[in-house]
Design a protein around this motif. Structure first.
Motif, PDB file in Angstrom:
ATOM      1  N   MET A 168      47.775   3.133  36.047  1.00 19.66           N
ATOM      2  CA  MET A 168      47.451   2.187  34.977  1.00 19.66           C
ATOM      3  C   MET A 168      46.318   2.710  34.097  1.00 19.66           C
ATOM      4  N   GLU A 169      45.342   3.366  34.698  1.00 23.06           N
ATOM      5  CA  GLU A 169      44.252   3.950  33.906  1.00 23.06           C
ATOM      6  C   GLU A 169      44.797   5.016  32.966  1.00 23.06           C
ATOM      7  N   ALA A 170      45.775   5.795  33.447  1.00 24.20           N
ATOM      8  CA  ALA A 170      46.391   6.818  32.596  1.00 24.20           C
ATOM      9  C   ALA A 170      47.205   6.170  31.474  1.00 24.20           C
ATOM     10  N   GLN A 171      47.888   5.072  31.775  1.00 25.83           N
ATOM     11  CA  GLN A 171      48.659   4.363  30.750  1.00 25.83           C
ATOM     12  C   GLN A 171      47.730   3.818  29.663  1.00 25.83           C
ATOM     13  N   ILE A 172      46.598   3.286  30.072  1.00 27.89           N
ATOM     14  CA  ILE A 172      45.625   2.757  29.107  1.00 27.89           C
ATOM     15  C   ILE A 172      45.088   3.886  28.232  1.00 27.89           C
ATOM     16  N   THR A 173      44.759   5.012  28.852  1.00 27.71           N
ATOM     17  CA  THR A 173      44.270   6.174  28.104  1.00 27.71           C
ATOM     18  C   THR A 173      45.303   6.655  27.098  1.00 27.71           C
ATOM     19  N   ALA A 174      46.577   6.592  27.496  1.00 28.91           N
ATOM     20  CA  ALA A 174      47.660   7.042  26.614  1.00 28.91           C
ATOM     21  C   ALA A 174      47.986   6.030  25.526  1.00 28.91           C
ATOM     22  N   GLY A 175      47.346   4.858  25.561  1.00 33.21           N
ATOM     23  CA  GLY A 175      47.554   3.865  24.517  1.00 33.21           C
ATOM     24  C   GLY A 175      48.714   2.917  24.759  1.00 33.21           C
ATOM     25  N   VAL A 176      49.273   2.915  25.976  1.00 29.36           N
ATOM     26  CA  VAL A 176      50.380   2.002  26.280  1.00 29.36           C
ATOM     27  C   VAL A 176      49.863   0.570  26.285  1.00 29.36           C
ATOM     28  N   GLN A 177      50.561  -0.306  25.580  1.00 34.45           N
ATOM     29  CA  GLN A 177      50.107  -1.679  25.418  1.00 34.45           C
ATOM     30  C   GLN A 177      50.748  -2.644  26.403  1.00 34.45           C
ATOM     31  N   GLN A 178      51.972  -2.335  26.857  1.00 31.07           N
ATOM     32  CA  GLN A 178      52.669  -3.208  27.797  1.00 31.07           C
ATOM     33  C   GLN A 178      53.385  -2.377  28.845  1.00 31.07           C
ATOM     34  N   VAL A 179      53.419  -2.887  30.051  1.00 29.37           N
ATOM     35  CA  VAL A 179      54.119  -2.231  31.161  1.00 29.37           C
ATOM     36  C   VAL A 179      55.223  -3.162  31.631  1.00 29.37           C
ATOM     37  N   GLY A 180      56.439  -2.623  31.752  1.00 28.19           N
ATOM     38  CA  GLY A 180      57.556  -3.445  32.206  1.00 28.19           C
ATOM     39  C   GLY A 180      57.424  -3.806  33.677  1.00 28.19           C
ATOM     40  N   VAL A 181      57.486  -5.109  33.972  1.00 33.21           N
ATOM     41  CA  VAL A 181      57.356  -5.573  35.351  1.00 33.21           C
ATOM     42  C   VAL A 181      58.484  -5.026  36.210  1.00 33.21           C
ATOM     43  N   GLU A 182      59.702  -5.059  35.679  1.00 32.42           N
ATOM     44  CA  GLU A 182      60.838  -4.560  36.451  1.00 32.42           C
ATOM     45  C   GLU A 182      60.735  -3.060  36.714  1.00 32.42           C
ATOM     46  N   ALA A 183      60.149  -2.322  35.773  1.00 31.25           N
ATOM     47  CA  ALA A 183      59.969  -0.883  35.983  1.00 31.25           C
ATOM     48  C   ALA A 183      59.039  -0.628  37.167  1.00 31.25           C
ATOM     49  N   VAL A 184      57.979  -1.443  37.281  1.00 34.65           N
ATOM     50  CA  VAL A 184      57.060  -1.305  38.412  1.00 34.65           C
ATOM     51  C   VAL A 184      57.764  -1.686  39.707  1.00 34.65           C
ATOM     52  N   ARG A 185      58.528  -2.783  39.652  1.00 39.10           N
ATOM     53  CA  ARG A 185      59.248  -3.217  40.862  1.00 39.10           C
ATOM     54  C   ARG A 185      60.272  -2.167  41.289  1.00 39.10           C
ATOM     55  N   ASP A 186      60.945  -1.554  40.312  1.00 36.94           N
ATOM     56  CA  ASP A 186      61.917  -0.507  40.635  1.00 36.94           C
ATOM     57  C   ASP A 186      61.237   0.668  41.315  1.00 36.94           C
ATOM     58  N   TYR A 187      60.046   1.046  40.806  1.00 38.45           N
ATOM     59  CA  TYR A 187      59.301   2.148  41.412  1.00 38.45           C
ATOM     60  C   TYR A 187      58.925   1.810  42.852  1.00 38.45           C
ATOM     61  N   LEU A 188      58.452   0.591  43.086  1.00 41.25           N
ATOM     62  CA  LEU A 188      58.080   0.181  44.437  1.00 41.25           C
ATOM     63  C   LEU A 188      59.288   0.177  45.370  1.00 41.25           C
ATOM     64  N   GLN A 189      60.448  -0.215  44.835  1.00 41.86           N
ATOM     65  CA  GLN A 189      61.652  -0.231  45.656  1.00 41.86           C
ATOM     66  C   GLN A 189      62.078   1.194  46.013  1.00 41.86           C
ATOM     67  N   ARG A 190      61.999   2.109  45.046  1.00 45.92           N
ATOM     68  CA  ARG A 190      62.356   3.502  45.329  1.00 45.92           C
ATOM     69  C   ARG A 190      61.418   4.091  46.380  1.00 45.92           C
ATOM     70  N   LEU A 191      60.140   3.713  46.286  1.00 47.90           N
ATOM     71  CA  LEU A 191      59.169   4.184  47.270  1.00 47.90           C
ATOM     72  C   LEU A 191      59.519   3.637  48.650  1.00 47.90           C
ATOM     73  N   SER A 192      59.900   2.365  48.695  1.00 46.42           N
ATOM     74  CA  SER A 192      60.302   1.750  49.956  1.00 46.42           C
ATOM     75  C   SER A 192      61.520   2.453  50.542  1.00 46.42           C
ATOM     76  N   ASP A 193      62.492   2.741  49.691  1.00 48.21           N
ATOM     77  CA  ASP A 193      63.707   3.420  50.160  1.00 48.21           C
ATOM     78  C   ASP A 193      63.383   4.800  50.728  1.00 48.21           C
ATOM     79  N   SER A 194      62.472   5.514  50.062  1.00 53.27           N
ATOM     80  CA  SER A 194      62.096   6.857  50.526  1.00 53.27           C
ATOM     81  C   SER A 194      61.387   6.792  51.877  1.00 53.27           C
ATOM     82  N   GLU A 195      60.523   5.803  52.039  1.00 45.43           N
ATOM     83  CA  GLU A 195      59.803   5.657  53.304  1.00 45.43           C
ATOM     84  C   GLU A 195      60.749   5.281  54.439  1.00 45.43           C
ATOM     85  N   GLU A 196      61.704   4.397  54.141  1.00 47.70           N
ATOM     86  CA  GLU A 196      62.673   4.009  55.163  1.00 47.70           C
ATOM     87  C   GLU A 196      63.522   5.209  55.580  1.00 47.70           C
ATOM     88  N   ALA A 197      63.899   6.029  54.608  1.00 43.23           N
ATOM     89  CA  ALA A 197      64.685   7.233  54.918  1.00 43.23           C
ATOM     90  C   ALA A 197      63.869   8.190  55.787  1.00 43.23           C
TER      91      ALA A 197
END
Length: 306
Positions: A168-197
């Protein structure tokens, strides 16, 4: 008079460059957002092309109108894009974070060189009706509160919350104004899938690995140890990709020990074999506790997004 004409011409070139740079940056940020969502290999390659083409155009155009700071910052992003090139590779958050930070440097260089404030456009505008967004500043504040709670509970340093804070600090530095909630949830789900594997692979490998190591007290190992070595190497790589530091360190050391034993046909003492076998059980339990902790972290982050 001639000097005024030259200055006017340079100003026109800079104004044109600013318009082009804004368009290229918009395309870059849109492509990066999609890339982080794990697209199909064909789309992944196309997005890498958009990223590489965008920074190359930025750097090349900056060079033609003598803006060296922008040129250097733009071309410096290419190695970070190259690091994301292989669509079959498992990328860590740090891979994307490094590129985000460099894009932030491009924004700073552009603003300094042109006097125009460059901010990344909200790439979620086209999905505004269907995708909820949150400001990175607001999300960062919620993450910092979660981190404070973790520190009170003596949580380990390498955790998802800390990684998300960096992102998030990098996104702010890059000037990003909004972060998609579903994009974050998708990332967390992919991380969960990788850990389960990883957990499934670990649990599946343990009986055979323990048996193979136990046999080393009876005879010196040779070529028959190769499948065991491959399995340990695979577990080490998966642990490294997931920042499971203790597991990665253990499997790295175990791989070195087994490699030397196989190469020089070294028979291990029974007491050494017993210690390694016992350590396998300990590491397995630690990894499961580590996974449970990260599962709770993801749930807390998801709650912060609600």
């Amino acid at each position: 008079m001639a000097g005024d004409t030259s200055d006017d011409f340079q100003k026109e070139l800079v104004d044109l460059f600013v318009q082009e740079a804004q368009e290229w940056l918009q395309n870059i940020h849109v492509a990066l957002d999609e890339l982080q969502q794990g697209p199909a290999p064909e789309r992944h390659e196309a997005l890498i092309g958009i990223l590489a083409g965008g920074v190359t155009n930025l750097g090349g155009s900056a060079a033609t109108i003598n803006l060296p700071e922008v040129e250097q910052a733009s071309f410096a992003a290419i190695p970070f894009i190259e690091a994301l090139k292989d669509p079959l590779k498992s990328f860590s958050v740090q891979d994307f974070l490094s590129l985000c930070k460099q894009l932030g440097q491009i924004h700073v260089a552009l603003t300094h060189a042109t006097g125009v404030s460059f901010e990344a456009q909200d790439t979620s505008e086209s999905n505004e009706a269907t995708q909820r967004t949150v400001s990175p500043e607001e999300f960062l504040q919620a993450l910092c509160q979660l981190q404070s709670a973790q520190e009170d509970g003596n949580a380990s340093e390498r955790n998802i919350v800390r990684t998300m804070i960096d992102q998030m600090e990098a996104q702010i530095t890059a000037g990003v104004q909004q972060v998609g909630v579903e994009a974050v949830r998708d990332y967390l789900q992919r991380l969960s899938d990788s850990e389960e594997a990883f957990l499934r692979a670990l649990d599946k490998s343990m009986p055979g690995l323990t048996a193979q190591i136990s046999s080393m007290a009876e005879s010196a190992p040779g070529a028959e140890l190769e499948p065991c070595l491959q399995g340990v190497a695979s577990l080490r790589i998966e642990a490294q990709n997931l920042n499971a530091v203790l597991a990665a360190s253990f499997f790295s050391g175990l791989h070195s020990l087994l490699s030397v034993s196989a190469q020089y046909h070294v028979r291990l003492a029974a007491v050494r074999v017993e210690a390694i076998a016992a350590r396998l059980d300990v590491v397995r339990a630690i990894v499961h506790r580590w996974s449970d902790q990260r599962r709770m972290e993801r749930a807390a982050i998801g709650q912060a997004l609600s």
